[in-house]
Design an enzyme around this catalytic site. Structure first.
Site, PDB file in Angstrom:
ATOM      1  N   GLY A 132      12.748  30.834 -12.381  1.00  0.00           N
ATOM      2  CA  GLY A 132      13.839  30.424 -12.096  1.00  0.00           C
ATOM      3  C   GLY A 132      14.500  31.507 -10.998  1.00  0.00           C
ATOM      4  N   HIS A 183      49.260  16.726  -1.108  1.00  0.00           N
ATOM      5  CA  HIS A 183      50.424  17.482  -1.619  1.00  0.00           C
ATOM      6  C   HIS A 183      50.746  17.504  -2.790  1.00  0.00           C
ATOM      7  CE1 HIS A 183      54.175  19.410  -0.844  1.00  0.00           C
ATOM      8  NE2 HIS A 183      54.902  18.499  -1.415  1.00  0.00           N
TER       9      HIS A 183
HETATM   10  C1  LIG Z   1      24.389  40.012  -9.927  1.00  0.00           C
HETATM   11  C2  LIG Z   1      24.071  39.214  -8.836  1.00  0.00           C
HETATM   12  C3  LIG Z   1      25.265  38.016  -8.517  1.00  0.00           C
HETATM   13  C4  LIG Z   1      24.730  37.115  -7.394  1.00  0.00           C
HETATM   14  N1  LIG Z   1      25.848  36.253  -7.211  1.00  0.00           N
HETATM   15  C5  LIG Z   1      25.707  35.464  -6.172  1.00  0.00           C
HETATM   16  C6  LIG Z   1      26.552  34.475  -5.981  1.00  0.00           C
HETATM   17  O1  LIG Z   1      27.664  34.211  -6.577  1.00  0.00           O
HETATM   18  N2  LIG Z   1      26.559  33.474  -4.870  1.00  0.00           N
HETATM   19  C7  LIG Z   1      25.172  33.517  -4.200  1.00  0.00           C
HETATM   20  O2  LIG Z   1      25.160  32.778  -3.187  1.00  0.00           O
HETATM   21  N3  LIG Z   1      24.269  34.714  -4.199  1.00  0.00           N
HETATM   22  C8  LIG Z   1      24.443  35.505  -5.552  1.00  0.00           C
HETATM   23  N4  LIG Z   1      23.651  36.477  -5.704  1.00  0.00           N
HETATM   24  C9  LIG Z   1      22.586  36.512  -4.715  1.00  0.00           C
HETATM   25  C10 LIG Z   1      21.435  35.556  -5.134  1.00  0.00           C
HETATM   26  O3  LIG Z   1      21.105  35.673  -6.510  1.00  0.00           O
HETATM   27  C11 LIG Z   1      20.220  35.776  -4.323  1.00  0.00           C
HETATM   28  O4  LIG Z   1      20.290  35.757  -2.930  1.00  0.00           O
HETATM   29  C12 LIG Z   1      19.168  34.646  -4.443  1.00  0.00           C
HETATM   30  O5  LIG Z   1      18.849  34.509  -5.919  1.00  0.00           O
HETATM   31  C13 LIG Z   1      17.911  35.008  -3.623  1.00  0.00           C
HETATM   32  O6  LIG Z   1      16.893  34.015  -4.098  1.00  0.00           O
HETATM   33  P1  LIG Z   1      15.038  34.173  -3.698  1.00  0.00           P
HETATM   34  O7  LIG Z   1      14.767  32.789  -4.023  1.00  0.00           O
HETATM   35  O8  LIG Z   1      15.282  34.631  -2.384  1.00  0.00           O
HETATM   36  O9  LIG Z   1      14.808  35.395  -4.627  1.00  0.00           O
HETATM   37  P2  LIG Z   1      14.750  35.356  -6.221  1.00  0.00           P
HETATM   38  O10 LIG Z   1      15.824  34.556  -6.833  1.00  0.00           O
HETATM   39  O11 LIG Z   1      15.258  36.957  -6.609  1.00  0.00           O
HETATM   40  O12 LIG Z   1      13.163  35.120  -6.862  1.00  0.00           O
HETATM   41  C14 LIG Z   1      12.516  36.056  -6.379  1.00  0.00           C
HETATM   42  C15 LIG Z   1      11.421  35.989  -7.578  1.00  0.00           C
HETATM   43  O13 LIG Z   1      10.172  36.658  -7.236  1.00  0.00           O
HETATM   44  C16 LIG Z   1       9.658  37.250  -8.337  1.00  0.00           C
HETATM   45  N5  LIG Z   1       8.741  38.586  -7.859  1.00  0.00           N
HETATM   46  C17 LIG Z   1       9.255  39.541  -7.131  1.00  0.00           C
HETATM   47  N6  LIG Z   1       8.277  40.318  -6.615  1.00  0.00           N
HETATM   48  C18 LIG Z   1       6.993  39.834  -7.042  1.00  0.00           C
HETATM   49  C19 LIG Z   1       5.662  39.943  -7.109  1.00  0.00           C
HETATM   50  N7  LIG Z   1       5.476  40.976  -6.487  1.00  0.00           N
HETATM   51  N8  LIG Z   1       4.769  39.130  -7.776  1.00  0.00           N
HETATM   52  C20 LIG Z   1       5.373  38.048  -8.371  1.00  0.00           C
HETATM   53  N9  LIG Z   1       6.686  37.677  -8.319  1.00  0.00           N
HETATM   54  C21 LIG Z   1       7.540  38.475  -7.711  1.00  0.00           C
HETATM   55  C22 LIG Z   1      10.961  37.866  -9.092  1.00  0.00           C
HETATM   56  O14 LIG Z   1      10.531  37.920 -10.295  1.00  0.00           O
HETATM   57  C23 LIG Z   1      11.796  36.754  -8.775  1.00  0.00           C
HETATM   58  O15 LIG Z   1      11.906  35.746 -10.006  1.00  0.00           O
HETATM   59  C24 LIG Z   1      23.840  37.312  -6.582  1.00  0.00           C
HETATM   60  C25 LIG Z   1      22.761  38.271  -6.979  1.00  0.00           C
HETATM   61  C26 LIG Z   1      23.043  39.328  -8.023  1.00  0.00           C
HETATM   62  C27 LIG Z   1      22.165  40.344  -8.311  1.00  0.00           C
END
Ligand SMILES: Cc1cc2nc3c(=O)[nH]c(=O)nc-3n(C[C@H](O)[C@H](O)[C@H](O)COP(=O)(O)OP(=O)(O)OC[C@H]3O[C@@H](n4cnc5c(N)ncnc54)[C@H](O)[C@@H]3O)c2cc1C
Ligand SMILES: NC(=O)c1ccc[n+]([C@@H]2O[C@H](COP(=O)([O-])OP(=O)(O)OC[C@H]3O[C@@H](n4cnc5c(N)ncnc54)[C@H](O)[C@@H]3O)[C@@H](O)[C@H]2O)c1
Length: 468
Positions: free
Chosen positions: A36, A447
């Site tokens: 997730g 309002h």
């Molecule tokens: C503390 C915090 C609060 C945040 N709050 C907000 C918010 O309020 N609103 C908002 O819009 N955004 C927020 N963000 C940003 C948001 O979480 C990210 O932009 C978003 O989750 C990115 O999604 P993604 O699918 O690109 O990557 P991710 O959700 O990071 O998924 C990537 C996955 O790939 C896996 N992975 C990585 N490398 C490898 C590998 N080599 N092999 C196998 N698996 C791998 C990881 O384990 C991870 O599960 C926040 C981020 C943080 C850290």
């Protein structure tokens, strides 16, 4: 060697790609961490689940001006933490079990760390100690980003204990004090949460203002209010961190010279970097830019045919709604390579869930000036609308920027109560090309709701010159 029609690396927004249209594709999902991804497990969702109780804990601060004399007796950190993660961990486990189980017979989940060894070849170090070599006709790089730890003695060499956002939410008990390094989103949100829960917070930022990427007036107002709530050290550099018997000691260099800051815990919140290099994408021939992000075009295609990228691994908008949007684009383009659609990054909004809340979309006034973009602006104070009177609001506002000729909105920046919700009509207006005048005049505004802030700001803009 197992071969798949599609290999997805990362189960954040990447996990939303498999659906009925791919039921006859063999799909590998590779996940090294929580199923997730960041948002669900260590990002948006748990942080905001802490922010809400923090708001309740902090309510007495706002009550004083309104004749409410209340006090916070205690905060059950463990209770709050366990309520949050009991819910989240169950969703994580359920998501993994679903993809791994009979309901997804075409999907194989590889739990482990993936690294490219060739163009469409991945080596996975599985968590059970085995390894797997997998190849695919197509790949989706959805592996996100990781917290950056600065090259500071004590941190870079891991000689001093510290947390990042990955670990801070699962601590056993509230510390008496916390030092937070960084002046951005994560630092601001955790400073708010811990300060509301009664922890002594010291935030250390190298810049002269907090949340510098915001509109200048918003950032200045936020810095003023944060500094009144907890210790904020601006223009300050940390030159070393050491472990002490009751926590950490930071050597800081700032406007008042060099001194030390002691705290029970240290949170490092100094930005996040794409996981592109950690995935060795260059071995697949996928290009990284000078920020280390995977280069992707508007169709989310990388520089290698059949390899797509989405979310934090490739975008500079490190936001969940952007990753989700790009995942929808990738999903369509995988299924319909003959009629590609492109991502729409014109009006990407963001909010900071602090107190006051902050939300923004489009360009800032400073950007308009620097880039010589003609604009008209109106700043509407919360204190001048009825919902602001109810709160005795002081210092909070919405600033709107519009094109003087067409009246189309260029940007909106809010600091104040419910900013993340208040801004939505403006995001909608920008996305659908509605003029400020039309949005203000051609609908009812409830309002006396907070959205009257938007109505009044838009009414305060001059008539577009093209219509005069
Ligand atoms: C503390 C915090 C609060 C945040 N709050 C907000 C918010 O309020 N609103 C908002 O819009 N955004 C927020 N963000 C940003 C948001 O979480 C990210 O932009 C978003 O989750 C990115 O999604 P993604 O699918 O690109 O990557 P991710 O959700 O990071 O998924 C990537 C996955 O790939 C896996 N992975 C990585 N490398 C490898 C590998 N080599 N092999 C196998 N698996 C791998 C990881 O384990 C991870 O599960 C926040 C981020 C943080 C850290
Ligand atoms: N509400 C939200 O939407 C939300 C909340 C949290 C995180 N996020 C996303 O996650 C991203 C990462 O958050 P973040 O707060 O880590 O990053 P950020 O880019 O918001 O802020 C990083 C901060 O660290 C400082 N910094 C960088 N290197 C430093 C160094 N060597 N020494 C001292 N300070 C240094 C920067 O000056 C800046 O103040 C955000 O950019 C945002 O896109 C979003």
């Amino acid at each position: 060697m197992a071969h798949f029609d599609l290999v997805i690396i990362g189960t954040g927004s990447g996990n939303s790609i498999p659906g009925p249209e791919f039921d006859d594709w063999s799909i590998a999902i590779v996940e090294d961490g929580y199923f997730g991804g960041t948002c669900l497990n260590v990002g948006c969702i748990p942080t905001k689940m802490f922010v809400h109780p923090a708001e309740l804990a902090d309510a007495a601060r706002h009550g004083k001006a309104l004749g409410i004399d209340a006090q916070l007796n205690s905060v059950d950190w463990k209770g709050i933490r366990d309520r949050i993660f009991t819910r989240i961990d169950a969703i994580e486990a359920g998501g993994r079990a679903y993809r791994d189980g009979d309901e997804c017979p075409n999907i194989t989940v590889f739990s482990g760390h993936g690294q490219f060894t060739g163009t469409k070849a991945l080596h996975v170090d599985l968590h059970n100690g085995d390894t797997a070599e997998i190849t695919g006709d197509r790949f989706v790089l959805a592996a996100g980003s990781h917290a950056v730890v600065p090259e500071i003695p004590g941190l870079a060499d891991a000689n001093a204990p510290f947390h990042t956002s990955d670990t801070i939410m699962r601590i056993e008990s509230l510390p008496a004090s916390i030092a937070i390094l960084g002046g951005g989103y994560i630092a601001a949100e955790f400073a708010h949460v811990f300060s509301s829960f009664g922890v002594k917070v010291t935030q250390i930022a190298r810049g002269s203002r907090l949340l510098k990427s915001q509109d200048d007036d918003v950032s200045a107002q936020f810095t003023k209010e944060a500094s009144a709530r907890y210790d904020v050290l601006l223009d300050t550099k940390v030159s070393g961190v050491t472990e002490t018997s009751d926590g950490v000691e930071l050597v800081v260099e700032g406007p008042n010279g060099t001194h030390t800051v002691a705290a029970e815990l240290l949170l490092v919140a100094t930005g996040r970097l794409s996981n592109g290099a950690r995935l060795s994408v260059e071995k697949a021939g996928v290009e990284l830019d000078h920020h280390g992000r995977v280069v992707a075009d508007k169709f989310q295609r990388t520089t290698v045919d059949g390899i797509y990228a989405l979310g934090d691994i490739s975008t500079h908008h490190q936001l969940k709604h952007v990753a989700n949007h790009e995942a929808r684009v990738v999903k369509h383009n995988l299924a319909h390579p003959e009629s590609l659609i492109s991502s729409d990054h014109r009006f990407v909004p963001a909010a900071v869930f602090t107190d006051p809340q902050i939300a923004s979309v489009g360009i800032t006034e400073a950007h308009a000036i620097k880039a010589n973009i003609p604009y008209v602006a109106k700043t509407q104070n919360y204190s001048d609308i009825a919902a602001g009177w109810a709160r005795e609001d002081q210092g909070h506002f919405l600033k709107v920027l519009a094109d003087p000729a067409t009246g189309l909105l260029l940007g909106a920046h809010v600091i104040g109560p419910e900013a993340a919700t208040v801004i939505q009509p403006l995001i909608q207006a920008m996305s659908f090309g509605q003029s400020a005048h039309d949005v203000a005049h051609n609908q009812y505004w409830i309002h006396p709701a907070l959205t009257e802030l938007v109505e009044n700001a838009l009414l305060g803009l001059p008539e577009p010159s093209a219509q005069q």
